[in-house]
Design a protein around this motif. Structure first.
Motif, PDB file in Angstrom:
ATOM      1  N   VAL A 157       0.840  -1.203   0.000  1.00 13.19           N
ATOM      2  CA  VAL A 157       0.000   0.000   0.000  1.00 13.19           C
ATOM      3  C   VAL A 157       0.872   1.249   0.000  1.00 13.19           C
ATOM      4  N   LEU A 158       1.871   1.270   0.845  1.00 12.88           N
ATOM      5  CA  LEU A 158       2.746   2.433   0.920  1.00 12.88           C
ATOM      6  C   LEU A 158       3.432   2.690  -0.418  1.00 12.88           C
ATOM      7  N   ASP A 159       3.887   1.643  -1.054  1.00 11.18           N
ATOM      8  CA  ASP A 159       4.565   1.799  -2.339  1.00 11.18           C
ATOM      9  C   ASP A 159       3.607   2.309  -3.406  1.00 11.18           C
ATOM     10  N   GLU A 160       2.373   1.820  -3.372  1.00 14.12           N
ATOM     11  CA  GLU A 160       1.393   2.205  -4.395  1.00 14.12           C
ATOM     12  C   GLU A 160       0.982   3.666  -4.263  1.00 14.12           C
ATOM     13  N   PHE A 161       0.918   4.162  -3.049  1.00 16.94           N
ATOM     14  CA  PHE A 161       0.470   5.542  -2.855  1.00 16.94           C
ATOM     15  C   PHE A 161       1.660   6.449  -2.523  1.00 16.94           C
ATOM     16  N   GLY A 162       2.332   6.842  -3.590  1.00 16.30           N
ATOM     17  CA  GLY A 162       3.413   7.809  -3.458  1.00 16.30           C
ATOM     18  C   GLY A 162       4.799   7.218  -3.415  1.00 16.30           C
ATOM     19  N   GLY A 163       4.916   5.905  -3.653  1.00 14.05           N
ATOM     20  CA  GLY A 163       6.237   5.292  -3.606  1.00 14.05           C
ATOM     21  C   GLY A 163       6.877   5.389  -2.239  1.00 14.05           C
ATOM     22  N   LEU A 164       6.044   5.313  -1.200  1.00 14.12           N
ATOM     23  CA  LEU A 164       6.554   5.431   0.155  1.00 14.12           C
ATOM     24  C   LEU A 164       7.277   4.150   0.569  1.00 14.12           C
ATOM     25  N   ARG A 165       8.257   4.331   1.434  1.00 13.82           N
ATOM     26  CA  ARG A 165       8.998   3.194   1.976  1.00 13.82           C
ATOM     27  C   ARG A 165       8.930   3.229   3.493  1.00 13.82           C
ATOM     28  N   GLY A 166       8.611   2.101   4.088  1.00 12.85           N
ATOM     29  CA  GLY A 166       8.540   2.013   5.536  1.00 12.85           C
ATOM     30  C   GLY A 166       9.671   1.178   6.098  1.00 12.85           C
ATOM     31  N   TRP A 167      10.049   1.480   7.316  1.00 13.26           N
ATOM     32  CA  TRP A 167      11.070   0.733   8.040  1.00 13.26           C
ATOM     33  C   TRP A 167      10.375  -0.006   9.183  1.00 13.26           C
ATOM     34  N   GLY A 199      -5.169   3.052   6.774  1.00 11.55           N
ATOM     35  CA  GLY A 199      -5.974   2.043   7.453  1.00 11.55           C
ATOM     36  C   GLY A 199      -7.195   1.633   6.654  1.00 11.55           C
ATOM     37  N   ARG A 200      -7.855   2.598   6.045  1.00 12.07           N
ATOM     38  CA  ARG A 200      -9.055   2.271   5.259  1.00 12.07           C
ATOM     39  C   ARG A 200      -8.704   1.463   4.018  1.00 12.07           C
ATOM     40  N   GLU A 201      -7.591   1.796   3.384  1.00  9.54           N
ATOM     41  CA  GLU A 201      -7.166   1.018   2.222  1.00  9.54           C
ATOM     42  C   GLU A 201      -6.806  -0.411   2.642  1.00  9.54           C
ATOM     43  N   MET A 202      -6.176  -0.544   3.800  1.00  9.90           N
ATOM     44  CA  MET A 202      -5.857  -1.871   4.310  1.00  9.90           C
ATOM     45  C   MET A 202      -7.133  -2.653   4.623  1.00  9.90           C
ATOM     46  N   GLU A 203      -8.135  -1.996   5.183  1.00  6.57           N
ATOM     47  CA  GLU A 203      -9.421  -2.654   5.445  1.00  6.57           C
ATOM     48  C   GLU A 203     -10.042  -3.172   4.154  1.00  6.57           C
ATOM     49  N   ARG A 204      -9.967  -2.373   3.100  1.00  4.15           N
ATOM     50  CA  ARG A 204     -10.551  -2.800   1.823  1.00  4.15           C
ATOM     51  C   ARG A 204      -9.843  -4.039   1.277  1.00  4.15           C
ATOM     52  N   ARG A 205      -8.548  -4.110   1.484  1.00  2.00           N
ATOM     53  CA  ARG A 205      -7.777  -5.224   0.941  1.00  2.00           C
ATOM     54  C   ARG A 205      -7.807  -6.459   1.830  1.00  2.00           C
ATOM     55  N   PRO A 207     -10.279  -7.246   4.619  1.00  2.45           N
ATOM     56  CA  PRO A 207     -11.410  -6.948   5.520  1.00  2.45           C
ATOM     57  C   PRO A 207     -11.568  -7.920   6.673  1.00  2.45           C
ATOM     58  N   ASP A 208     -11.127  -9.144   6.501  1.00  2.00           N
ATOM     59  CA  ASP A 208     -11.267 -10.133   7.573  1.00  2.00           C
ATOM     60  C   ASP A 208     -10.039 -10.183   8.484  1.00  2.00           C
ATOM     61  N   GLN A 209      -8.990  -9.474   8.110  1.00  2.00           N
ATOM     62  CA  GLN A 209      -7.749  -9.532   8.886  1.00  2.00           C
ATOM     63  C   GLN A 209      -7.338  -8.207   9.525  1.00  2.00           C
ATOM     64  N   VAL A 210      -7.872  -7.091   9.008  1.00  2.86           N
ATOM     65  CA  VAL A 210      -7.430  -5.765   9.450  1.00  2.86           C
ATOM     66  C   VAL A 210      -8.636  -4.896   9.754  1.00  2.86           C
ATOM     67  N   THR A 211      -8.510  -4.052  10.778  1.00  2.00           N
ATOM     68  CA  THR A 211      -9.574  -3.103  11.102  1.00  2.00           C
ATOM     69  C   THR A 211      -8.983  -1.769  11.522  1.00  2.00           C
ATOM     70  N   ILE A 212      -9.769  -0.711  11.306  1.00  2.00           N
ATOM     71  CA  ILE A 212      -9.405   0.608  11.795  1.00  2.00           C
ATOM     72  C   ILE A 212     -10.460   1.108  12.772  1.00  2.00           C
ATOM     73  N   LYS A 213     -11.339   0.213  13.223  1.00  2.00           N
ATOM     74  CA  LYS A 213     -12.399   0.573  14.161  1.00  2.00           C
ATOM     75  C   LYS A 213     -11.801   1.002  15.498  1.00  2.00           C
ATOM     76  N   TRP A 214     -12.192   2.178  15.980  1.00  2.00           N
ATOM     77  CA  TRP A 214     -11.649   2.685  17.230  1.00  2.00           C
ATOM     78  C   TRP A 214     -12.195   1.940  18.440  1.00  2.00           C
ATOM     79  N   TRP A 215     -13.473   1.543  18.376  1.00  2.00           N
ATOM     80  CA  TRP A 215     -14.102   0.911  19.533  1.00  2.00           C
ATOM     81  C   TRP A 215     -13.782  -0.576  19.555  1.00  2.00           C
ATOM     82  N   GLU A 298      -4.553  12.640  -0.971  1.00  2.00           N
ATOM     83  CA  GLU A 298      -5.515  12.586  -2.076  1.00  2.00           C
ATOM     84  C   GLU A 298      -6.439  11.386  -1.910  1.00  2.00           C
ATOM     85  N   LEU A 299      -5.899  10.260  -1.450  1.00  2.00           N
ATOM     86  CA  LEU A 299      -6.729   9.095  -1.153  1.00  2.00           C
ATOM     87  C   LEU A 299      -7.739   9.438  -0.073  1.00  2.00           C
ATOM     88  N   ALA A 300      -7.306  10.156   0.960  1.00  2.00           N
ATOM     89  CA  ALA A 300      -8.221  10.568   2.028  1.00  2.00           C
ATOM     90  C   ALA A 300      -9.313  11.474   1.485  1.00  2.00           C
TER      91      ALA A 300
END
Length: 338
Positions: A157-167, A199-205, A207-215, A298-300
């Motif tokens: 996801v990071l790479d797809e949106f802006g070529g971001l790289r995470g450590w 987080g929302r993009e991760m939820e879309r990809r 949905p059964d493994q990742v959540t961004i629900k606060w509660w 822009e995704l947001a």
């Protein structure tokens, strides 16, 4: 507990009192063991803390005793450790220590600091984060292996949106953290908005493994992407920090090829020094990069305008924020309750 000892690091001498005080009873590690650990990894943890306002998580009597978070710089702090003036969401402010030398870490260890919690800003601009920090937090029913699967998708996801790289690094518990160095030209609110978009993009990809629900009642057995860790005054344990658990684990920087191969149990104050001596700081090049958040913002924007997905709740101690939805758990929500 023995007579005081003196440790050399970075050209300074740091006095350590009560070196034999046991900090980790289960394994017998002492205050001196903790200090020598930080001496061994000093260049790495300084890289993670350098010039950052830092909260100290202190255990003066070890993990079995009382603990507290120290945000304000101690009055007895030496004058060679600078500070930065930071403002909390409440409107109150404080001067926090900003390590610029390796000896600052040992000085804090002398006072029982186990974990260092740096802000994602530098002292010359405390309102503009220079890191986007993604916290992959396993919920009940999930474990580290679930966080690993999420981390690899996050990398894509990071790479797809802006070529971001995470450590990536272990949290020192069951989770994973991924830090992305960014240009310091966005506010805390904007960086948090970018984290929500991730987080929302991760939820879309996944949905059964990742959540961004606060509660918590809505999360289920999924990996929670804690977007509020990017809010002002929320911090994540630094790389190389000792975590206050019985086996004295540390938050271990990883190379991506190690994510899913290495395990958090591999890294503690006894094992990390040898790894550091062999490999050095595997995140040493982080400061050579600074990525743009434009694609994530822009995704947001698209999420909001095309899908009606606006802001999400802040932590309870925060004042009500503009555009924030009702801050009440769904099972207790009532009409008109804010």
């Amino acid at each position: 507990m023995g007579d005081a000892v003196e440790l050399e690091v970075g050209g300074r001498t740091v006095r350590l009192s009560s070196p034999g005080k046991v900090f980790f009873p289960e394994r017998g590690f002492t205050k001196l063991d903790v200090a020598r650990y930080y001496q061994a990894v000093a260049p790495g943890i300084l890289r993670a803390l350098r010039d950052r306002p830092t909260t100290l998580e202190r255990y003066p009597d070890g993990v079995s005793g009382e603990s507290f978070f120290q945000k304000r710089a101690p009055k007895n702090m030496p004058d060679w450790i600078p500070t930065a003036h930071i403002t909390f969401p409440s409107g109150r402010s404080a001067d926090e220590m900003c390590p610029t030398e390796e000896a600052a870490v040992l000085w804090a260890a002398q006072f029982g600091t186990l974990t260092f919690h740096p802000w994602p800003v530098r002292r010359d601009d405390v309102d503009s984060p220079d890191e986007l920090r993604i916290d992959l937090d396993p919920q009940p029913g999930t474990d580290y292996d679930d966080a690993v699967r999420a981390a690899h998708e996050l990398r894509a996801v990071l790479d797809e949106f802006g070529g971001l790289r995470g450590w990536p690094k272990t949290s020192g518990g069951r989770g994973l953290h991924v830090f992305v160095p960014i240009e310091p030209r966005w506010t805390f609110t904007q960086v948090r908005r970018a984290a929500i978009a991730v987080g929302r993009e991760m939820e879309r990809r996944m949905p059964d493994q990742v959540t961004i629900k606060w509660w918590k009642e809505e999360r289920g057995e999924r990996i929670f992407i804690d977007y509020n860790q990017t809010a002002r005054d929320r911090t994540i344990a630094s790389a190389y920090s000792v975590r206050p658990r019985p086996n004295a684990p540390v938050s271990a920087p990883l190379r991506w090829e190690e994510v899913g191969v290495a395990h958090p149990a591999d890294f503690d104050i006894a094992t990390m020094p040898a790894r550091f001596a062999e490999l050095g700081d595997v995140h040493a090049d982080m400061d050579d990069h600074a990525f743009s958040l434009d694609a994530l913002l822009e995704l947001a924007r698209r999420d909001e305008h095309e899908h009606g997905l606006g802001d999400l709740p802040y932590p309870p101690e925060y004042p009500k924020m503009p555009g924030e939805p009702k801050r009440v758990q769904p099972s207790r929500a009532k009409k008109g309750e804010a």
